[in-house]
Design an enzyme around this catalytic site. Structure first.
Site, mmCIF file in Angstrom:
data_model
loop_
_atom_site.group_PDB
_atom_site.id
_atom_site.type_symbol
_atom_site.label_atom_id
_atom_site.label_comp_id
_atom_site.label_asym_id
_atom_site.label_seq_id
_atom_site.Cartn_x
_atom_site.Cartn_y
_atom_site.Cartn_z
ATOM 1 N N ASP A 139 -2.450 21.180 -13.479
ATOM 2 C CA ASP A 139 -3.000 20.005 -14.165
ATOM 3 C C ASP A 139 -2.561 20.126 -15.628
ATOM 4 O OD1 ASP A 139 -4.503 18.173 -15.590
ATOM 5 O OD2 ASP A 139 -6.332 18.469 -14.422
ATOM 6 N N TYR A 163 -11.485 20.988 -15.315
ATOM 7 C CA TYR A 163 -12.128 19.672 -15.384
ATOM 8 C C TYR A 163 -13.303 19.660 -14.400
ATOM 9 C CZ TYR A 163 -13.029 14.769 -14.802
ATOM 10 O OH TYR A 163 -13.669 13.566 -14.701
ATOM 11 N N ARG A 200 0.841 -1.210 0.000
ATOM 12 C CA ARG A 200 0.000 0.000 0.000
ATOM 13 C C ARG A 200 0.876 1.260 0.000
ATOM 14 N NH1 ARG A 200 -2.188 1.761 4.408
ATOM 15 N NH2 ARG A 200 -2.773 -0.267 5.267
ATOM 16 N N LYS A 229 -5.289 9.649 -19.643
ATOM 17 C CA LYS A 229 -5.404 10.315 -20.956
ATOM 18 C C LYS A 229 -4.145 10.067 -21.797
ATOM 19 C CE LYS A 229 -9.060 11.970 -18.870
ATOM 20 N NZ LYS A 229 -10.244 11.172 -18.755
HETATM 21 C C1 LIG Z 1 -7.877 17.654 -17.316
HETATM 22 C C2 LIG Z 1 -8.322 16.521 -16.453
HETATM 23 N N1 LIG Z 1 -7.898 16.468 -15.190
HETATM 24 C C3 LIG Z 1 -8.280 15.460 -14.367
HETATM 25 C C4 LIG Z 1 -9.122 14.460 -14.788
HETATM 26 C C5 LIG Z 1 -9.526 13.355 -13.862
HETATM 27 O O1 LIG Z 1 -8.821 12.191 -14.175
HETATM 28 P P1 LIG Z 1 -9.359 10.693 -13.941
HETATM 29 O O2 LIG Z 1 -10.558 10.499 -14.798
HETATM 30 O O3 LIG Z 1 -8.165 9.869 -14.338
HETATM 31 O O4 LIG Z 1 -9.669 10.584 -12.489
HETATM 32 C C6 LIG Z 1 -9.593 14.475 -16.102
HETATM 33 C C7 LIG Z 1 -10.513 13.412 -16.593
HETATM 34 O O5 LIG Z 1 -11.212 13.585 -17.558
HETATM 35 C C8 LIG Z 1 -9.181 15.538 -16.948
HETATM 36 O O6 LIG Z 1 -9.605 15.611 -18.235
#
Ligand SMILES: Cc1ncc(COP(=O)(O)O)c(C=O)c1O
Length: 384
Positions: free
Chosen positions: A177, A104, A52, A202
């Site tokens: 991000d 997001y 973990r 992604k």
């Molecule tokens: C820009 C962005 N950040 C964060 C996330 C969240 O990621 P996850 O779906 O892997 O939890 C996404 C998901 O679509 C995203 O497009």
């Protein structure tokens, strides 16, 4: 391998060039063990106790990510959301954070809901304007400035270096991000960011077959140790098989992203002149509001994500998505297959996403095929 100053594309292709020391395999095995044997004197000389906390299968992918981002350390998580939320949960209730209005949607909802109830003071700003960030930060109270650039789903761009200066002046950290830009196009740590976050689901993985997240820290410091401890305590770790698959996907990150950038640029130009499209949102277009900032910090391309606003509003946009044959109607982004999505439908009430907007994730298919397919769908929807 990185002591020789190989380019990032070379590091990614060979996953840092690691060779299994026992078998000389060029691809390492998956370590499935959840626990590790103690030494006879009760020690743990392997450095491992229980999976973990970490897992040998994470080592290569975390080292590669840290190298690609120019950071000190990497951590993989069970999802992008668990990686992102760790950054906020590592703060204390009462702390002030600044986040973009356009970001997001699921993370925005979590910040406005759970994180706020938990005690964070979250201020949403127009993060593509440095003045708005500067006005929102509070010296001594703001602990974190969160950016997403380019930001879902209108691809607003924030000048990372400018935002880093503002955050650091008031004693806050800057987290970015960088899911959409990827380290192929932007390296936020070189621009002053303290933490880079990815939904590794992604582009990093690139094949729409796993959910994963990642953080890269500029420094292996006390804050980084807190994030690592939180992942071990909460168990928001990636599965071993997923970590191995993520490493495999990352080997082709550079050619996939470079191909997608070229196709996206071509599609943006073509659809900007399309009679059934009112606007194309893409950082690579000279007419786009964030183009100058994108040019400054995105190297070698403007990404594989763009959005088109369809003449005729929501009805025409949904009708267009219904008529594509090559593009796949699905959420998510960054995979080898191109996706189309009526974004407002998934974001729901309160979204800043225009209802006539179709979000396009450009994959690695033939660009002429992608163009022809969306063109025929726009025309058929218009005539329907
Ligand atoms: C820009 C962005 N950040 C964060 C996330 C969240 O990621 P996850 O779906 O892997 O939890 C996404 C998901 O679509 C995203 O497009």
């Amino acid at each position: 391998m990185n002591d020789k100053n190989f380019a990032a594309a070379s590091l990614a292709a060979q996953a840092m060039g690691w060779i299994d020391p026992v078998t000389k395999a060029v691809v390492p095995p998956i370590h499935m063990a959840s626990t590790y044997q103690r030494d006879e004197d009760n020690g743990f000389r392997s450095g491992r106790i229980y999976a973990r906390a970490d897992n040998p299968t994470f080592d290569q992918v975390e080292a590669t990510l840290a190298a690609l981002e120019g950071g000190a350390k990497g951590l993989v998580f069970s999802s992008g959301m668990s990686a992102a939320s760790a950054c906020f949960l590592a703060l204390a209730p009462g702390d002030h954070v600044v986040a973009p209005k356009v970001m997001y949607w699921s993370l925005r909802n979590w910040l406005a809901g759970f994180a706020t109830q938990w005690g964070l003071k979250v201020e949403f700003v127009d993060a593509d304007k440095l003045d708005a960030i500067a006005q929102a930060v509070k010296p001594g109270a703001t602990r974190l400035v969160w950016l997403e650039t380019p930001a879902n789903p209108t691809w607003n761009v924030t000048d990372i270096a400018g935002a880093a200066e503002i955050a650091h002046e008031v004693g806050a950290l800057l987290a970015v991000d960088s899911t959409v830009a990827t380290p192929v196009l932007t390296r936020p740590i070189e621009l002053g960011a303290d933490i880079v976050m990815h939904s590794a689901t992604k582009y990093l993985n690139g094949h729409s077959d796993l959910i994963a997240g990642a953080l890269v820290g500029a420094r292996d410091d006390e804050h980084w140790a807190r994030l690592r401890t939180m992942r071990a305590q909460l168990g928001t770790i990636l599965g071993q098989t997923e970590a191995w698959l993520l490493m495999r996907g990352m080997r082709t990150l550079f050619p996939r992203v470079q191909w997608a950038c070229r196709s996206a640029e071509l599609l943006a130009e073509k659809f900007a002149a399309h009679p059934m499209v009112s606007e194309v949102l893409y950082p690579g277009l000279a007419s786009f509001a964030g183009h100058a900032a994108a040019k400054k910090q995105m190297k070698g391309g403007f990404g594989g994500m763009l959005s088109v606003r369809v003449k005729g509003g929501e009805r025409a946009a949904i009708a267009t998505a219904a008529r594509v044959e090559l593009w796949k109607r699905a959420t998510s982004l960054g995979g080898v297959e191109s996706l189309i999505e009526h974004r407002a439908s998934i974001e729901g009430p309160g979204t800043p996403c225009p209802t006539d907007l179709l979000r396009l994730s450009v994959g690695v298919e033939d660009a002429a095929d992608l163009h022809a397919d969306l063109d025929q769908a726009l025309k058929r929807a218009h005539n329907s």
